[in-house]
Design a protein around this motif. Sequence first.
Motif, PDB file in Angstrom:
ATOM      1  N   LEU A 350      -8.182  57.977  73.162  1.00 20.01           N
ATOM      2  CA  LEU A 350      -9.042  59.117  72.864  1.00 20.01           C
ATOM      3  C   LEU A 350      -8.709  60.291  73.781  1.00 20.01           C
ATOM      4  O   LEU A 350      -8.568  60.114  74.992  1.00 20.01           O
ATOM      5  N   PRO A 351      -8.609  61.501  73.243  1.00 22.81           N
ATOM      6  CA  PRO A 351      -8.347  62.680  74.089  1.00 22.81           C
ATOM      7  C   PRO A 351      -9.601  63.089  74.843  1.00 22.81           C
ATOM      8  O   PRO A 351     -10.716  62.705  74.478  1.00 22.81           O
ATOM      9  N   ILE A 352      -9.431  63.875  75.876  1.00 31.46           N
ATOM     10  CA  ILE A 352     -10.576  64.410  76.591  1.00 31.46           C
ATOM     11  C   ILE A 352     -11.151  65.585  75.802  1.00 31.46           C
ATOM     12  O   ILE A 352     -10.412  66.384  75.231  1.00 31.46           O
ATOM     13  N   VAL A 353     -12.459  65.656  75.735  1.00 28.32           N
ATOM     14  CA  VAL A 353     -13.130  66.724  74.986  1.00 28.32           C
ATOM     15  C   VAL A 353     -14.098  67.435  75.931  1.00 28.32           C
ATOM     16  O   VAL A 353     -15.046  66.827  76.420  1.00 28.32           O
ATOM     17  N   TYR A 354     -13.832  68.713  76.171  1.00 26.47           N
ATOM     18  CA  TYR A 354     -14.718  69.529  77.008  1.00 26.47           C
ATOM     19  C   TYR A 354     -15.711  70.236  76.089  1.00 26.47           C
ATOM     20  O   TYR A 354     -15.508  71.386  75.722  1.00 26.47           O
ATOM     21  N   LYS A 355     -16.769  69.563  75.737  1.00 24.21           N
ATOM     22  CA  LYS A 355     -17.666  70.128  74.739  1.00 24.21           C
ATOM     23  C   LYS A 355     -18.523  71.257  75.300  1.00 24.21           C
ATOM     24  O   LYS A 355     -18.717  72.279  74.653  1.00 24.21           O
ATOM     25  N   GLY A 356     -19.061  71.033  76.464  1.00 24.62           N
ATOM     26  CA  GLY A 356     -19.870  72.074  77.080  1.00 24.62           C
ATOM     27  C   GLY A 356     -19.714  72.030  78.580  1.00 24.62           C
ATOM     28  O   GLY A 356     -20.346  71.218  79.249  1.00 24.62           O
ATOM     29  N   VAL A 357     -18.846  72.871  79.129  1.00 25.78           N
ATOM     30  CA  VAL A 357     -18.608  72.878  80.573  1.00 25.78           C
ATOM     31  C   VAL A 357     -19.497  73.953  81.201  1.00 25.78           C
ATOM     32  O   VAL A 357     -19.266  75.147  81.017  1.00 25.78           O
ATOM     33  N   PRO A 358     -20.516  73.534  81.944  1.00 22.15           N
ATOM     34  CA  PRO A 358     -21.436  74.507  82.531  1.00 22.15           C
ATOM     35  C   PRO A 358     -20.929  75.049  83.856  1.00 22.15           C
ATOM     36  O   PRO A 358     -19.986  74.524  84.448  1.00 22.15           O
ATOM     37  N   HIS A 359     -21.569  76.099  84.308  1.00 22.81           N
ATOM     38  CA  HIS A 359     -21.248  76.655  85.620  1.00 22.81           C
ATOM     39  C   HIS A 359     -22.498  77.317  86.181  1.00 22.81           C
ATOM     40  O   HIS A 359     -23.455  77.590  85.444  1.00 22.81           O
ATOM     41  N   ALA A 360     -22.488  77.542  87.479  1.00 23.84           N
ATOM     42  CA  ALA A 360     -23.594  78.251  88.110  1.00 23.84           C
ATOM     43  C   ALA A 360     -23.049  79.078  89.263  1.00 23.84           C
ATOM     44  O   ALA A 360     -22.033  78.727  89.875  1.00 23.84           O
ATOM     45  N   VAL A 361     -23.719  80.174  89.539  1.00 25.49           N
ATOM     46  CA  VAL A 361     -23.401  81.019  90.684  1.00 25.49           C
ATOM     47  C   VAL A 361     -24.643  81.040  91.566  1.00 25.49           C
ATOM     48  O   VAL A 361     -25.689  81.563  91.167  1.00 25.49           O
ATOM     49  N   PHE A 362     -24.528  80.461  92.763  1.00 26.57           N
ATOM     50  CA  PHE A 362     -25.679  80.321  93.652  1.00 26.57           C
ATOM     51  C   PHE A 362     -25.771  81.534  94.566  1.00 26.57           C
ATOM     52  O   PHE A 362     -25.594  81.464  95.775  1.00 26.57           O
ATOM     53  N   SER A 363     -26.049  82.660  93.928  1.00 27.89           N
ATOM     54  CA  SER A 363     -26.231  83.906  94.662  1.00 27.89           C
ATOM     55  C   SER A 363     -27.655  84.373  94.398  1.00 27.89           C
ATOM     56  O   SER A 363     -28.533  83.559  94.115  1.00 27.89           O
ATOM     57  N   CYS A 364     -27.904  85.640  94.492  1.00 31.19           N
ATOM     58  CA  CYS A 364     -29.242  86.172  94.225  1.00 31.19           C
ATOM     59  C   CYS A 364     -29.119  87.472  93.429  1.00 31.19           C
ATOM     60  O   CYS A 364     -28.590  88.443  93.961  1.00 31.19           O
ATOM     61  N   PRO A 365     -29.566  87.443  92.168  1.00 33.55           N
ATOM     62  CA  PRO A 365     -30.202  86.335  91.468  1.00 33.55           C
ATOM     63  C   PRO A 365     -29.214  85.237  91.081  1.00 33.55           C
ATOM     64  O   PRO A 365     -28.009  85.469  91.019  1.00 33.55           O
ATOM     65  N   GLU A 366     -29.761  84.038  90.852  1.00 33.26           N
ATOM     66  CA  GLU A 366     -28.925  82.904  90.461  1.00 33.26           C
ATOM     67  C   GLU A 366     -28.498  83.055  89.008  1.00 33.26           C
ATOM     68  O   GLU A 366     -29.215  83.635  88.191  1.00 33.26           O
ATOM     69  N   ILE A 367     -27.314  82.517  88.714  1.00 35.93           N
ATOM     70  CA  ILE A 367     -26.758  82.586  87.353  1.00 35.93           C
ATOM     71  C   ILE A 367     -26.339  81.184  86.919  1.00 35.93           C
ATOM     72  O   ILE A 367     -25.867  80.394  87.728  1.00 35.93           O
ATOM     73  N   ALA A 368     -26.491  80.896  85.643  1.00 34.19           N
ATOM     74  CA  ALA A 368     -25.949  79.655  85.081  1.00 34.19           C
ATOM     75  C   ALA A 368     -25.606  79.894  83.622  1.00 34.19           C
ATOM     76  O   ALA A 368     -26.235  80.724  82.947  1.00 34.19           O
ATOM     77  N   GLY A 369     -24.626  79.173  83.135  1.00 37.86           N
ATOM     78  CA  GLY A 369     -24.237  79.338  81.744  1.00 37.86           C
ATOM     79  C   GLY A 369     -23.478  78.135  81.224  1.00 37.86           C
ATOM     80  O   GLY A 369     -22.962  77.320  81.995  1.00 37.86           O
ATOM     81  N   VAL A 370     -23.425  78.030  79.914  1.00 37.01           N
ATOM     82  CA  VAL A 370     -22.657  76.976  79.252  1.00 37.01           C
ATOM     83  C   VAL A 370     -22.253  77.488  77.874  1.00 37.01           C
ATOM     84  O   VAL A 370     -22.999  78.213  77.223  1.00 37.01           O
ATOM     85  N   GLY A 371     -21.055  77.130  77.466  1.00 33.71           N
ATOM     86  CA  GLY A 371     -20.596  77.509  76.133  1.00 33.71           C
ATOM     87  C   GLY A 371     -20.045  78.927  76.062  1.00 33.71           C
ATOM     88  O   GLY A 371     -19.643  79.515  77.060  1.00 33.71           O
ATOM     89  N   LYS A 372     -20.047  79.491  74.868  1.00 34.99           N
ATOM     90  CA  LYS A 372     -19.409  80.776  74.599  1.00 34.99           C
ATOM     91  C   LYS A 372     -20.244  81.955  75.101  1.00 34.99           C
ATOM     92  O   LYS A 372     -21.468  81.903  75.124  1.00 34.99           O
ATOM     93  N   THR A 373     -19.539  83.013  75.465  1.00 40.00           N
ATOM     94  CA  THR A 373     -20.206  84.282  75.748  1.00 40.00           C
ATOM     95  C   THR A 373     -20.222  85.110  74.465  1.00 40.00           C
ATOM     96  O   THR A 373     -19.464  84.842  73.515  1.00 40.00           O
ATOM     97  N   GLU A 374     -21.059  86.136  74.445  1.00 38.64           N
ATOM     98  CA  GLU A 374     -21.098  87.013  73.268  1.00 38.64           C
ATOM     99  C   GLU A 374     -19.758  87.710  73.088  1.00 38.64           C
ATOM    100  O   GLU A 374     -19.288  87.909  71.961  1.00 38.64           O
ATOM    101  N   ARG A 375     -19.111  88.065  74.191  1.00 37.35           N
ATOM    102  CA  ARG A 375     -17.799  88.708  74.129  1.00 37.35           C
ATOM    103  C   ARG A 375     -16.781  87.801  73.432  1.00 37.35           C
ATOM    104  O   ARG A 375     -15.991  88.257  72.591  1.00 37.35           O
ATOM    105  N   GLU A 376     -16.802  86.505  73.766  1.00 35.51           N
ATOM    106  CA  GLU A 376     -15.859  85.565  73.151  1.00 35.51           C
ATOM    107  C   GLU A 376     -16.131  85.402  71.664  1.00 35.51           C
ATOM    108  O   GLU A 376     -15.185  85.295  70.856  1.00 35.51           O
ATOM    109  N   LEU A 377     -17.381  85.401  71.269  1.00 35.00           N
ATOM    110  CA  LEU A 377     -17.710  85.266  69.851  1.00 35.00           C
ATOM    111  C   LEU A 377     -17.257  86.492  69.066  1.00 35.00           C
ATOM    112  O   LEU A 377     -16.778  86.373  67.930  1.00 35.00           O
ATOM    113  N   LYS A 378     -17.392  87.663  69.668  1.00 35.09           N
ATOM    114  CA  LYS A 378     -16.910  88.875  69.007  1.00 35.09           C
ATOM    115  C   LYS A 378     -15.393  88.849  68.856  1.00 35.09           C
ATOM    116  O   LYS A 378     -14.855  89.215  67.802  1.00 35.09           O
ATOM    117  N   GLU A 379     -14.701  88.428  69.917  1.00 34.39           N
ATOM    118  CA  GLU A 379     -13.233  88.409  69.893  1.00 34.39           C
ATOM    119  C   GLU A 379     -12.697  87.433  68.852  1.00 34.39           C
ATOM    120  O   GLU A 379     -11.670  87.683  68.227  1.00 34.39           O
TER     121      GLU A 379
END
Length: 475
Positions: A350-379
């Motif tokens: 079975l191949p590896i599948v990166y279905k939803g790779v999340p990330h976070a930025v522990f700054s102020c304010p805090e940020i977190a995200g997963v999946g596509k950005t609006e920019r990527e969907l437009k492109e």
Amino acid sequence: MSLKFGVQRTILSLMTSKHYDVIVIGSGGGTKLVTPVANLGKKVAIIEKGPLGGTCLNRGCIPSKMLIHTAQLASLIRDAVRFEIQMEGSFEIDFKHLVQCVSETIDKESESIAPYYHDHPNIDYYPYEGHFVDKEVLEAGGERLTADKIFLAVGARAAIPKIPGLEGTPYMTYQEALRNLKKPKKLIVIGGGFIATELGYFFSAIGVETEFLVRSILLRPEDDDVREAFQEAFAKQVKLRLKCDFQEVEYKDETFTVTYKDGEGKIQKAEGDALIVATGIKPWTDTLHLERTDIEVDEKGFIKVDDHLRTTQKNVWALGDCVGNYLFRHSVNFEGTYLFRTLFESPSDLPIVYKGVPHAVFSCPEIAGVGKTERELKETKVPYIVGKNSYAASARGMALLPETGFVKLLFEKHSLKLLGAHIIGEEASNMVHMLILAIQMDATLHDLLEMIYIHPALPEIVRNAARDALKQIQS
């Protein structure tokens, strides 16, 4: 094949080498393939030139978050007046003791790993730099090693930009900054990614005057709405200079002077007694002597792998930062678990599948995200709808008195499947987990709306963002 090269190969083949079932180079994410494999009865060699535990434990995620926790507490104390808590006088942070405590905790944790390896009958630990001396032969500490399977998890390090005068000055990368015992009076940060913004936030929150010099914009990969909101909020905490064209760095009389052209082409200077350079990373692959193998790298030095994490050489796999697919500890943990499962525990193709790779930025304010950005969907011209809701427009959010904060959800227009989720605000790194699961399970807008949400709790902001998306369908 030249005569000289043929003789070298013959000599290498005659030399005594120690054979293993598995060799792992790198003790960060590579640890997922050491003890678990050894516990199956296979002989494993772990090669690590630095402290055991890799970047995350020793010079990355863990020490930075320990320091940032103090920064968050300092921010809360300063912000207490907004919640009608009157603080008299100022408070002090014992900077040197703080950094010492964090470093001692990290070192103790790292040093606890080696005794375990030494006591395990199936693990040999080589505290040296490992590299190829031939296509299938590695060397570590003067010993020649071979294996049925080789895993490269050597990670990455700070990439230093070619700014005239920078080389030779006592600038810091993230590695030095996390163990720096002298609190700066004025800090300059060159860079605008998550490492820069996390470190810059820490120093700023504990009272260090901090100036950011950024070549383009902050946090370029983030969804545009999130990035713009963060940039506006962050500029209230630090001096923020964007679109900097760096000309020169000087260090004289214990002072750094960074000369740059601003967005209008005017020459500007920034001065400080400390300088952090955080402009990206590059892989440690240049230490492996891959030119002696059939293992290919891309133009940046990252190892090329397929959808099974196989390199271009048989029986050699690579994972983590040295591959460059995703530069997170949680992603290399995912990759290591995948390799252990499909190669050892329950062998499969079975191949590896990166279905939803999340990330976070522990700054102020805090940020977190997963999946596509609006920019990527437009492109990619994927039809979508957006649901958005602010922290302030929720019951729990009102209690936090947020100046910045929202949840943004992106759904495929026809199936209503959740494609991306982006959060900026308090507890973003925790809030995002319900949306990671939603993407993993192919959840739709209706799935999110049919849940019961605790009231009043921050995840109601997710529900409200979903309700906002629903309005677009009904209108």
